[in-house]
Design a protein around this motif. Structure first.
Motif, mmCIF file in Angstrom:
data_model
loop_
_atom_site.group_PDB
_atom_site.id
_atom_site.type_symbol
_atom_site.label_atom_id
_atom_site.label_comp_id
_atom_site.label_asym_id
_atom_site.label_seq_id
_atom_site.Cartn_x
_atom_site.Cartn_y
_atom_site.Cartn_z
ATOM 1 N N ILE B 45 0.852 -1.206 0.000
ATOM 2 C CA ILE B 45 0.000 0.000 0.000
ATOM 3 C C ILE B 45 0.883 1.250 0.000
ATOM 4 O O ILE B 45 0.639 2.207 -0.736
ATOM 5 C CB ILE B 45 -0.949 -0.010 1.225
ATOM 6 C CG1 ILE B 45 -1.973 -1.148 1.081
ATOM 7 C CG2 ILE B 45 -1.643 1.340 1.395
ATOM 8 C CD1 ILE B 45 -2.808 -1.404 2.307
ATOM 9 N N ARG B 46 1.943 1.229 0.821
ATOM 10 C CA ARG B 46 2.842 2.394 0.870
ATOM 11 C C ARG B 46 3.597 2.561 -0.446
ATOM 12 O O ARG B 46 3.789 3.678 -0.918
ATOM 13 C CB ARG B 46 3.833 2.243 2.023
ATOM 14 C CG ARG B 46 3.184 2.525 3.361
ATOM 15 C CD ARG B 46 4.180 2.325 4.463
ATOM 16 N NE ARG B 46 4.534 0.925 4.620
ATOM 17 C CZ ARG B 46 5.508 0.488 5.409
ATOM 18 N NH1 ARG B 46 6.241 1.351 6.072
ATOM 19 N NH2 ARG B 46 5.742 -0.796 5.534
ATOM 20 N N GLY B 47 4.021 1.426 -1.023
ATOM 21 C CA GLY B 47 4.699 1.493 -2.324
ATOM 22 C C GLY B 47 3.799 2.124 -3.372
ATOM 23 O O GLY B 47 4.207 3.034 -4.102
ATOM 24 N N ALA B 48 2.540 1.660 -3.415
ATOM 25 C CA ALA B 48 1.585 2.218 -4.390
ATOM 26 C C ALA B 48 1.269 3.673 -4.057
ATOM 27 O O ALA B 48 1.139 4.513 -4.958
ATOM 28 C CB ALA B 48 0.310 1.381 -4.399
ATOM 29 N N VAL B 92 13.082 2.738 7.532
ATOM 30 C CA VAL B 92 12.528 2.453 8.861
ATOM 31 C C VAL B 92 11.144 1.809 8.730
ATOM 32 O O VAL B 92 10.831 0.840 9.426
ATOM 33 C CB VAL B 92 12.460 3.750 9.721
ATOM 34 C CG1 VAL B 92 11.665 3.527 11.004
ATOM 35 C CG2 VAL B 92 13.864 4.239 10.047
ATOM 36 N N GLY B 93 10.320 2.342 7.814
ATOM 37 C CA GLY B 93 8.968 1.800 7.626
ATOM 38 C C GLY B 93 8.998 0.331 7.233
ATOM 39 O O GLY B 93 8.272 -0.490 7.799
ATOM 40 N N LEU B 94 9.855 -0.017 6.275
ATOM 41 C CA LEU B 94 9.931 -1.421 5.836
ATOM 42 C C LEU B 94 10.582 -2.300 6.898
ATOM 43 O O LEU B 94 10.206 -3.464 7.074
ATOM 44 C CB LEU B 94 10.705 -1.518 4.513
ATOM 45 C CG LEU B 94 9.938 -1.063 3.271
ATOM 46 C CD1 LEU B 94 10.833 -1.060 2.047
ATOM 47 C CD2 LEU B 94 8.723 -1.942 3.012
ATOM 48 N N ASP B 104 2.920 -4.754 11.295
ATOM 49 C CA ASP B 104 1.791 -4.163 10.547
ATOM 50 C C ASP B 104 0.844 -3.428 11.488
ATOM 51 O O ASP B 104 0.339 -2.357 11.174
ATOM 52 C CB ASP B 104 0.976 -5.263 9.848
ATOM 53 C CG ASP B 104 1.747 -5.884 8.709
ATOM 54 O OD1 ASP B 104 2.919 -5.526 8.549
ATOM 55 O OD2 ASP B 104 1.160 -6.715 8.002
ATOM 56 N N SER B 105 0.612 -4.057 12.649
ATOM 57 C CA SER B 105 -0.345 -3.481 13.599
ATOM 58 C C SER B 105 0.214 -2.201 14.218
ATOM 59 O O SER B 105 -0.515 -1.211 14.368
ATOM 60 C CB SER B 105 -0.652 -4.496 14.708
ATOM 61 O OG SER B 105 -1.130 -5.681 14.130
ATOM 62 N N ILE B 178 8.337 11.332 7.387
ATOM 63 C CA ILE B 178 6.938 10.845 7.433
ATOM 64 C C ILE B 178 6.489 10.397 6.036
ATOM 65 O O ILE B 178 5.856 9.350 5.888
ATOM 66 C CB ILE B 178 6.017 11.958 7.993
ATOM 67 C CG1 ILE B 178 6.297 12.144 9.480
ATOM 68 C CG2 ILE B 178 4.545 11.632 7.767
ATOM 69 C CD1 ILE B 178 5.683 13.385 10.077
ATOM 70 N N ALA B 179 6.842 11.179 5.016
ATOM 71 C CA ALA B 179 6.440 10.835 3.643
ATOM 72 C C ALA B 179 6.997 9.473 3.246
ATOM 73 O O ALA B 179 6.280 8.628 2.709
ATOM 74 C CB ALA B 179 6.931 11.911 2.675
ATOM 75 N N GLY B 180 8.277 9.242 3.515
ATOM 76 C CA GLY B 180 8.905 7.971 3.154
ATOM 77 C C GLY B 180 8.365 6.815 3.971
ATOM 78 O O GLY B 180 8.115 5.735 3.450
ATOM 79 N N MET B 181 8.179 7.057 5.258
ATOM 80 C CA MET B 181 7.738 5.967 6.143
ATOM 81 C C MET B 181 6.303 5.527 5.854
ATOM 82 O O MET B 181 6.000 4.339 5.860
ATOM 83 C CB MET B 181 7.850 6.411 7.601
ATOM 84 C CG MET B 181 7.482 5.327 8.580
ATOM 85 S SD MET B 181 7.901 5.788 10.253
ATOM 86 C CE MET B 181 7.175 4.413 11.138
ATOM 87 N N PHE B 182 5.426 6.506 5.597
ATOM 88 C CA PHE B 182 4.007 6.187 5.433
ATOM 89 C C PHE B 182 3.565 6.136 3.965
ATOM 90 O O PHE B 182 2.407 5.855 3.683
ATOM 91 C CB PHE B 182 3.140 7.186 6.200
ATOM 92 C CG PHE B 182 3.279 7.065 7.690
ATOM 93 C CD1 PHE B 182 2.564 6.109 8.404
ATOM 94 C CD2 PHE B 182 4.151 7.870 8.394
ATOM 95 C CE1 PHE B 182 2.704 5.976 9.768
ATOM 96 C CE2 PHE B 182 4.305 7.756 9.766
ATOM 97 C CZ PHE B 182 3.580 6.796 10.458
#
Lengths: 133, 287
Positions: B45-48, B92-94, B104-105, B178-182
């Protein structure tokens, strides 16, 4: 208005036009090959297998789909005749577009901003190539 | 397969129509709603979301730049910082979702909290059309950040100068992360910083934000592409849907009531925030 740069227009126009051309090219590649891919023509990865696993985190997803984690760009570059990989090349072009637009103004900018621009380009190149090291 | 492609297409088409009228980018609606209601893992979802935000901003940025509303000279020093933090945010997000059993949670809860923050920002921030001329500190003066554009409503060329670069750089560092992480474009954060911190006119702030998003999201997207988190099966219908939707949105914007759409978007954000937090808390076994 000491800070204003009246000569910015040519730099901005070069940047904008390069960005525009690359964006359209990327979108056309993405949509043409993407629609062929969604039609089921010559795919690298089985769509039903993807759908069975797309709820997993990306590392587990690729373990299930390919037998190993996706590292670097081989997961699509090694199937360049498949429509999903060709659709990915559209996404790749879109992701390279700001870099190409930045490169297009290197010869038109001077002084402190040129140094900053070159550092920015190096940072961008790092983001593209770091997975290869 | 066809069912999900059709659902994704119409879902993103609807987002494409209402998001620009509501004053937000498509990613900020796509990521939380898809996290709440779609079966895909948040990594995809974040990739898209990043590719959608990138495509939307790439489509509009050239026109803004050519009209003089955005100046690449202003974007360069800011992008130097935000590009690094957006890459860090992606990593960090991945790492969070792939190295913790309930990653995920936790991500879902963080996203819900972020959405509530965005809701508050949208509720409280009022853009200033032409901010007062601010004192230019010596650091900002070295960069000579400014520009001019012809404003049809005033029938004259408006000139502006940007101020407070040090504070803005700190803010944009956080926004990039924030943009990269989310997987968001983060225009909701860029515009207030350009407008309220740097003192740039609101139209210039919105246009410059678009250009900054192209650089930040393009750099961050390479992290997702390299890890295989950008799936054509999700991205193709989503980008197609939002691209067509944005064009419909641009035509209907003339007749639409922006304030009503803005409140609708805010209500959707709050709803998605509550669902994401609930889903996250349930995922870690607290409910």
């Amino acid at each position: 208005m000491g800070g204003l740069k009246k000569g910015d227009a040519p730099i901005n126009i070069t940047f904008a036009r390069t960005m525009n051309v690359c964006t359209w090219a990327g979108l056309i590649i993405l949509f043409v090959f993407g629609i062929l891919y969604l039609s089921g023509i010559n795919t690298a990865y089985d769509a039903s297998l993807i759908m069975r696993n797309w709820d997993k985190p990306v590392s587990q997803f690729w373990l299930s789909v390919k037998g190993r984690e996706a590292q670097r760009y081989a997961w699509f570059l090694s199937h360049l005749r498949a429509m999903d990989s060709l659709a990915m090349s559209g996404i790749v072009l879109l992701s390279l577009t700001p870099l190409i637009a930045l490169l297009s103004i290197v010869g038109r900018i001077k002084g402190l901003h040129l140094i900053l621009l070159l550092i920015l380009i190096v940072e961008f190149l790092f983001s593209v190539f770091w997975p290869l090291f | 397969m066809l069912q999900w492609i059709v659902i994704l297409f119409f879902f993103t088409l609807a987002i494409g129509v209402i998001a620009p009228i509501g004053g937000v980018g498509g990613g900020v609606l796509f990521v939380p709603l898809a996290t709440a209601f779609f079966p895909f893992n948040v990594d995809f979802i974040r990739g898209a979301g990043l590719i959608m935000a990138l495509t939307s901003s790439l489509s509009s940025a050239p026109l803004f730049i050519e009209r003089g509303l955005a100046n690449i000279r202003i974007v360069i020093p800011i992008a130097l910082v935000s590009i690094v933090t957006s890459i860090c945010g992606s990593l960090v997000g991945l790492w969070l979702t792939n190295n913790f059993p309930e990653g995920d949670s936790y991500f879902s809860i963080c996203l819900g909290i972020l959405l509530i923050f965005i809701f508050i920002v949208m509720l409280s921030s009022k853009g200033i059309e032409f901010p007062y001329e601010r004192h230019i500190d010596p650091f900002t003066a070295k960069f000579g950040l400014g520009g001019e554009w012809f404003e049809p409503s005033l029938d004259r060329t408006v000139t502006y100068r940007a101020a407070n670069l040090p504070y803005a750089l700190l803010s944009f560092a956080a926004v990039g992360f924030i943009a990269g992480m989310f997987g968001l474009g983060a225009g909701w954060a860029n515009v207030p910083v350009f407008n309220l911190v740097m003192g740039m006119p609101i139209r210039v702030a919105a246009a410059t934000s678009m250009v900054l998003i192209t650089v930040n999201d393009a750099a961050a997207s390479w992290v997702y592409i390299a890890r295989g988190a950008v799936l054509p099966l999700i991205c193709v219908p989503s980008v197609l849907g939002i691209s067509i939707g944005a064009r419909i949105g641009a035509r209907t914007a003339v007749r639409a009531k922006p304030l009503i759409i803005k409140y609708l978007v805010m209500a959707i954000l709050l709803f998605a925030a509550l669902i994401d937090i609930f889903k996250g808390i349930r995922g870690i076994g607290l409910l």
